[in-house]
Design a protein around this motif. Structure first.
Motif, PDB file in Angstrom:
ATOM      1  N   GLU A   1       2.691   1.023 -15.555  1.00 43.14           N
ATOM      2  CA  GLU A   1       3.979   1.153 -16.211  1.00 43.14           C
ATOM      3  C   GLU A   1       4.358  -0.061 -17.041  1.00 43.14           C
ATOM      4  O   GLU A   1       5.262   0.014 -17.859  1.00 43.14           O
ATOM      5  CB  GLU A   1       5.085   1.390 -15.175  1.00 43.14           C
ATOM      6  N   GLU A   2       3.707  -1.180 -16.822  1.00 45.62           N
ATOM      7  CA  GLU A   2       4.114  -2.385 -17.524  1.00 45.62           C
ATOM      8  C   GLU A   2       3.061  -2.808 -18.533  1.00 45.62           C
ATOM      9  O   GLU A   2       1.892  -2.474 -18.414  1.00 45.62           O
ATOM     10  CB  GLU A   2       4.348  -3.524 -16.532  1.00 45.62           C
TER      11      GLU A   2
ATOM     12  N   GLN B   1       6.748   9.891 -12.997  1.00 39.87           N
ATOM     13  CA  GLN B   1       5.728   8.852 -12.917  1.00 39.87           C
ATOM     14  C   GLN B   1       4.776   8.904 -14.111  1.00 39.87           C
ATOM     15  O   GLN B   1       4.312   7.883 -14.596  1.00 39.87           O
ATOM     16  CB  GLN B   1       4.932   8.985 -11.618  1.00 39.87           C
TER      17      GLN B   1
ATOM     18  N   ASP C   1       3.098  -5.951 -11.184  1.00 40.60           N
ATOM     19  CA  ASP C   1       4.247  -5.686 -10.324  1.00 40.60           C
ATOM     20  C   ASP C   1       3.981  -4.373  -9.603  1.00 40.60           C
ATOM     21  O   ASP C   1       4.091  -3.298 -10.188  1.00 40.60           O
ATOM     22  CB  ASP C   1       5.513  -5.594 -11.169  1.00 40.60           C
ATOM     23  N   THR C   2       3.623  -4.447  -8.326  1.00 41.46           N
ATOM     24  CA  THR C   2       3.223  -3.243  -7.602  1.00 41.46           C
ATOM     25  C   THR C   2       4.401  -2.356  -7.205  1.00 41.46           C
ATOM     26  O   THR C   2       4.213  -1.309  -6.609  1.00 41.46           O
ATOM     27  CB  THR C   2       2.399  -3.611  -6.356  1.00 41.46           C
ATOM     28  N   ASN C   3       5.632  -2.800  -7.513  1.00 38.59           N
ATOM     29  CA  ASN C   3       6.774  -1.896  -7.342  1.00 38.59           C
ATOM     30  C   ASN C   3       6.798  -0.836  -8.436  1.00 38.59           C
ATOM     31  O   ASN C   3       7.489   0.172  -8.328  1.00 38.59           O
ATOM     32  CB  ASN C   3       8.094  -2.686  -7.369  1.00 38.59           C
ATOM     33  N   LYS C   4       6.049  -1.089  -9.489  1.00 40.28           N
ATOM     34  CA  LYS C   4       5.897  -0.098 -10.551  1.00 40.28           C
ATOM     35  C   LYS C   4       4.633   0.707 -10.277  1.00 40.28           C
ATOM     36  O   LYS C   4       3.801   0.331  -9.468  1.00 40.28           O
ATOM     37  CB  LYS C   4       5.811  -0.797 -11.906  1.00 40.28           C
ATOM     38  N   ASN C   5       4.497   1.807 -10.981  1.00 41.90           N
ATOM     39  CA  ASN C   5       3.368   2.701 -10.724  1.00 41.90           C
ATOM     40  C   ASN C   5       2.099   2.207 -11.411  1.00 41.90           C
ATOM     41  O   ASN C   5       2.097   1.917 -12.607  1.00 41.90           O
ATOM     42  CB  ASN C   5       3.680   4.106 -11.222  1.00 41.90           C
TER      43      ASN C   5
ATOM     44  N   ASN D   1      -1.452   2.570  -6.610  1.00 47.06           N
ATOM     45  CA  ASN D   1      -0.870   1.388  -5.986  1.00 47.06           C
ATOM     46  C   ASN D   1      -1.659   0.857  -4.788  1.00 47.06           C
ATOM     47  O   ASN D   1      -2.778   0.399  -4.964  1.00 47.06           O
ATOM     48  CB  ASN D   1       0.595   1.632  -5.660  1.00 47.06           C
ATOM     49  N   GLU D   2      -1.113   0.896  -3.571  1.00 47.02           N
ATOM     50  CA  GLU D   2      -1.764   0.212  -2.452  1.00 47.02           C
ATOM     51  C   GLU D   2      -3.198   0.684  -2.226  1.00 47.02           C
ATOM     52  O   GLU D   2      -4.030  -0.059  -1.705  1.00 47.02           O
ATOM     53  CB  GLU D   2      -0.964   0.405  -1.156  1.00 47.02           C
TER      54      GLU D   2
END
Length: 276
Positions: free
Chosen positions: A11-12, A74, A108-112, A125-126
């Motif tokens: 996403e970033e 997403q 930034d793993t808070n983003k997808n 992610n994880e």
């Protein structure tokens, strides 16, 4: 899509500085529209897209993800894509995954973040941070190991080590590809290390014990005939592992300082018995 394609979306947009630091770490060569990276004669090529500028690439992303991502939001938020194309050899796929994991560490793993690999499937992610190889073409989320994954690792190790034995005995050597074989054996030993942990974690040692013994016998047989000492070189960077992970200490096995008893399940080192 070729099975060797690895496609990462996020996403970033990465900062130029962060991206350049990763590329520098991998000794990437700028090819104008992409980067080329080489390790032990294995190559990967990387292209980086900002999706709002590339409708065709965004369409590919939507097509890949439509059956895999339940939340439509997403898929529409994703801004960035990496296409990583390894050359068609086993080591290049290991190499490409190591690059993906390194990119993941600066996000930034808070983003997808999504990773698609044609032979393995779709991860988010994880899962990406926990990817391990179950053979030289596919990987899996190590948090969700099961008997089938252990079987796949065992089959891979068996096939690859047997192939190394045949290469020496039937073809007379390594065909000038010593660097690639060292890298391959290093990755196979990492899989052997995983196997030790996995079998204990699923509490199924008895089921796989005989097959693991067979693999270990093959490793020791290859060590005996490997006049170029490629297996020994493969452990150079991991000598700090415990001595019962004896595959990293084949220099001491060869010298007789470390004695491996695979059927009995122990090694003898400096007069001490250590369980495998």
């Amino acid at each position: 899509m070729s099975q060797t394609n690895i496609v990462m979306y996020m996403e970033e947009e990465l900062s130029t500085e962060k991206l350049e630091n990763i590329l520098l770490e991998f000794n990437a060569k700028n090819q104008i529209s992409s980067w080329a990276m080489e390790r032990s004669n294995s190559w990967i090529w990387v292209k980086y897209y900002i999706l709002k500028h590339h409708d065709e690439i965004r369409d590919i992303w939507c097509d890949i993800s439509k059956d895999m991502v339940k939340d439509v939001e997403q898929t529409t938020n994703v801004k960035t894509a990496f296409f990583i194309q390894p050359s068609r050899d086993r080591n290049a796929v290991f190499f490409a995954l190591s690059f993906c994991k390194e990119i993941y560490t600066i996000l930034d793993t808070n983003k997808n973040v999504f990773l698609y690999h044609g032979a393995s499937g779709f991860f988010a992610n994880e899962e990406i941070a926990n990817l391990q190889f179950m053979n030289t073409q596919q990987f899996y989320d190590s948090r969700f190991a099961n008997n089938a994954i252990v079987e796949s690792i065992i089959e891979c190790l068996n096939n690859e080590v047997t192939g190394g034995i045949e290469c020496v005995e039937e073809e007379g050597g390594w065909d000038g590809e010593e660097l690639q074989y060292i890298d391959l054996f290093r990755n196979l030993f990492k899989m052997r290390e995983q196997l030790q942990v996995l079998v204990k974690s699923i509490n199924n040692t008895a089921l796989f014990n005989a097959k693991i013994i067979d693999i270990d016998k093959l490793i020791l047989r290859l060590l005996d005939i490997d006049d170029e000492k490629l297996l020994i070189s493969a452990g150079d960077q991991n000598r700090d592992y415990p001595i019962n992970s004896w595959w990293w200490h084949l220099d001491q096995v060869k010298s007789g300082v470390l004695k491996v008893h695979v059927e009995e399940g122990f090694v003898i080192y400096q007069g001490q018995i250590v369980l495998i």
